[in-house]
Design a protein around this motif. Structure first.
Motif, mmCIF file in Angstrom:
data_model
loop_
_atom_site.group_PDB
_atom_site.id
_atom_site.type_symbol
_atom_site.label_atom_id
_atom_site.label_comp_id
_atom_site.label_asym_id
_atom_site.label_seq_id
_atom_site.Cartn_x
_atom_site.Cartn_y
_atom_site.Cartn_z
ATOM 1 N N SER A 1 -56.900 -21.998 -78.793
ATOM 2 C CA SER A 1 -58.227 -22.521 -78.426
ATOM 3 C C SER A 1 -58.613 -23.594 -77.484
ATOM 4 O O SER A 1 -57.986 -24.510 -78.179
ATOM 5 C CB SER A 1 -59.220 -21.195 -79.694
ATOM 6 O OG SER A 1 -60.768 -22.071 -79.312
ATOM 7 N N VAL B 1 -60.864 -24.941 -80.055
ATOM 8 C CA VAL B 1 -61.629 -25.799 -81.426
ATOM 9 C C VAL B 1 -60.114 -26.705 -81.804
ATOM 10 O O VAL B 1 -60.345 -26.755 -82.848
ATOM 11 C CB VAL B 1 -61.843 -24.803 -82.118
ATOM 12 C CG1 VAL B 1 -63.234 -23.863 -81.686
ATOM 13 C CG2 VAL B 1 -61.009 -23.564 -82.408
ATOM 14 N N ALA B 2 -58.843 -25.999 -81.322
ATOM 15 C CA ALA B 2 -57.240 -26.551 -81.724
ATOM 16 C C ALA B 2 -57.255 -28.251 -81.453
ATOM 17 O O ALA B 2 -57.227 -29.102 -82.817
ATOM 18 C CB ALA B 2 -56.489 -26.616 -80.930
ATOM 19 N N ALA C 1 -64.875 -25.459 -88.515
ATOM 20 C CA ALA C 1 -63.902 -24.677 -88.092
ATOM 21 C C ALA C 1 -62.574 -24.371 -88.713
ATOM 22 O O ALA C 1 -61.904 -24.381 -88.047
ATOM 23 C CB ALA C 1 -64.079 -24.686 -86.174
ATOM 24 N N SER C 2 -62.767 -25.130 -90.069
ATOM 25 C CA SER C 2 -61.662 -25.945 -90.256
ATOM 26 C C SER C 2 -60.034 -25.487 -90.251
ATOM 27 O O SER C 2 -59.089 -25.460 -89.708
ATOM 28 C CB SER C 2 -61.954 -26.624 -91.295
ATOM 29 O OG SER C 2 -62.484 -25.758 -92.479
ATOM 30 N N TYR D 1 -59.525 -22.496 -89.325
ATOM 31 C CA TYR D 1 -59.403 -21.085 -87.816
ATOM 32 C C TYR D 1 -59.133 -22.583 -86.841
ATOM 33 O O TYR D 1 -57.498 -22.565 -86.320
ATOM 34 C CB TYR D 1 -60.737 -20.851 -87.271
ATOM 35 C CG TYR D 1 -60.384 -20.216 -86.181
ATOM 36 C CD1 TYR D 1 -59.570 -18.890 -85.438
ATOM 37 C CD2 TYR D 1 -61.599 -20.569 -84.649
ATOM 38 C CE1 TYR D 1 -59.756 -18.152 -84.607
ATOM 39 C CE2 TYR D 1 -60.898 -20.039 -83.523
ATOM 40 C CZ TYR D 1 -60.171 -18.677 -83.666
ATOM 41 O OH TYR D 1 -60.312 -18.685 -81.996
ATOM 42 N N ALA D 2 -59.260 -23.649 -86.682
ATOM 43 C CA ALA D 2 -58.649 -24.915 -85.454
ATOM 44 C C ALA D 2 -57.706 -25.254 -86.053
ATOM 45 O O ALA D 2 -56.835 -24.847 -85.649
ATOM 46 C CB ALA D 2 -60.211 -25.813 -85.477
ATOM 47 N N LYS E 1 -55.321 -22.240 -84.696
ATOM 48 C CA LYS E 1 -54.849 -22.818 -83.032
ATOM 49 C C LYS E 1 -54.027 -23.963 -83.122
ATOM 50 O O LYS E 1 -53.790 -24.097 -82.038
ATOM 51 C CB LYS E 1 -56.172 -22.967 -82.856
ATOM 52 C CG LYS E 1 -56.873 -21.196 -82.973
ATOM 53 C CD LYS E 1 -56.364 -19.711 -82.210
ATOM 54 C CE LYS E 1 -56.674 -19.306 -82.157
ATOM 55 N NZ LYS E 1 -55.414 -17.520 -81.839
ATOM 56 N N SER F 1 -56.389 -21.233 -73.638
ATOM 57 C CA SER F 1 -57.562 -21.932 -74.364
ATOM 58 C C SER F 1 -58.309 -21.692 -74.200
ATOM 59 O O SER F 1 -59.595 -22.277 -73.217
ATOM 60 C CB SER F 1 -56.313 -23.487 -74.993
ATOM 61 O OG SER F 1 -56.230 -23.588 -75.727
ATOM 62 N N ARG G 1 -65.327 -32.862 -76.064
ATOM 63 C CA ARG G 1 -64.707 -33.300 -77.445
ATOM 64 C C ARG G 1 -65.122 -35.203 -77.608
ATOM 65 O O ARG G 1 -65.214 -35.954 -76.684
ATOM 66 C CB ARG G 1 -63.243 -32.933 -77.614
ATOM 67 C CG ARG G 1 -63.586 -31.420 -77.098
ATOM 68 C CD ARG G 1 -61.573 -31.060 -77.594
ATOM 69 N NE ARG G 1 -60.906 -31.547 -76.880
ATOM 70 C CZ ARG G 1 -60.115 -30.657 -76.125
ATOM 71 N NH1 ARG G 1 -59.971 -29.187 -75.977
ATOM 72 N NH2 ARG G 1 -59.439 -30.673 -74.852
#
Ligand SMILES: NC(=O)c1ccc[n+]([C@@H]2O[C@H](COP(=O)([O-])OP(=O)(O)OC[C@H]3O[C@@H](n4cnc5c(N)ncnc54)[C@H](OP(=O)(O)O)[C@@H]3O)[C@@H](O)[C@H]2O)c1
Length: 251
Positions: A138, A140-141, A148-149, A151-152, A155, A180, A251
């Motif tokens: 993703s 978010v990685a 999203a800490s 979850y990220a 990823k 991603s 980002r």
């Protein structure tokens, strides 16, 4: 002749969203496709949608080794080697750090990281010469999206596993690449126990953040996975392909 005629594709989490769209694309290209999911009911719905005698479904919870063995046994039973392995199954919960429970943290890491890692490991003996592995990570990685800490972090681990697997498996003539996605309109947003207003808020916030001004579709990710699996991508390994409408640029 279709590009993937008589090839075999395994898609984890293939009954919904990007996995389902990818199964549809590979079936259209002539492949035999094996999809997984945790519930027979969801797999039956996917079977009805995909309507193909080249489809096999396997009920298996990939967050633990027992479920992964169930998948491996089912693949063994087909007697076919696997040409494409799409490690796609994943779950997401968006919570601020102070509200992230041990249960939410463990379930995301067990499915997205441990499950993906050991599915890759246990499937290695069944991959064909020249096989392609694609990991669903993703954007978010590598970002810093609030809430999203955990979850990220899963990823980021997926992307790291993908790069190292590409290095290790090149000698076996196996290519490993990462897709991603940015925000993609899939049922994942309906699974976090959010209210309709919260879901709409999330969609609006994500849409506004995407330079192309919309969420992506599962088909758009499926096309990237098919491309990375194809002979056209024969010299591509260890790549991370962003399918994100440009959100990664911010980002
Ligand atoms: N949607 C996005 O915006 C987005 C963006 C970037 C990355 N991603 C990633 O893309 C992947 C696919 O997500 P999606 O958006 O297509 O979501 P989705 O529609 O919810 O699909 C997730 C799939 O994973 C399966 N699954 C979940 N836990 C599993 C487990 N323990 N064992 C086996 N299968 C399991 C689900 O099936 P069952 O529930 O029936 O088991 C379902 O088929 C995920 O890895 C997700 O993190 C999503």
């Amino acid at each position: 002749m279709s590009k993937f005629n008589n090839k075999t594709v395994v898609i984890t989490g293939g009954n919904s969203g990007m996995g389902l769209a990818t199964a549809k694309s590979f079936l259209a290209e002539g492949a035999h496709v094996i999809i997984t999911g945790r519930s027979q009911d969801n797999l039956d719905k996917a079977t009805a949608t995909l309507a193909s005698d080249k489809l096999t479904t396997v009920v298996s919870d990939l967050s633990g080794l027992a479920g992964i063995e169930t998948l491996v046994e089912a693949v063994k039973k087909t007697g076919r080697k696997v040409d494409t392995l799409f490690l796609n199954a994943g779950i997401a919960q968006f919570l601020p750090i102070e509200h992230t429970t041990e249960e939410a943290f463990d379930s995301m890491f067990n499915t997205n990281v441990k499950g993906l890692y050991f599915t890759l490991q246990k499937m290695l003996p069944y991959l064909s010469d020249g096989a392609s592995v694609i990991l669903n990570s993703s954007v978010v990685a590598t970002g810093a999206m609030a809430n999203a800490s955990a979850y990220a972090a899963t990823k980021a681990a997926v992307s790291s596993i993908g790069r190292i697997a590409a290095t290790e498996l090149a000698a076996k003539n196996i290519r490993v690449n990462i897709v991603s996605p940015g925000p993609i309109d899939t049922p994942i947003f309906d699974k976090g126990g959010y209210s309709d207003a919260e879901k709409q808020g999330m969609r609006d916030m994500l849409t506004a953040a995407v330079p192309l001004g919309r969420l992506g579709t599962s088909d758009e990710v499926a096309k990237a996975v098919v491309y990375l699996s194809s002979p056209e991508a024969a010299f591509i390994t260890g790549a991370e392909l962003l399918v994100d409408g440009g959100i990664g640029l911010r980002r």
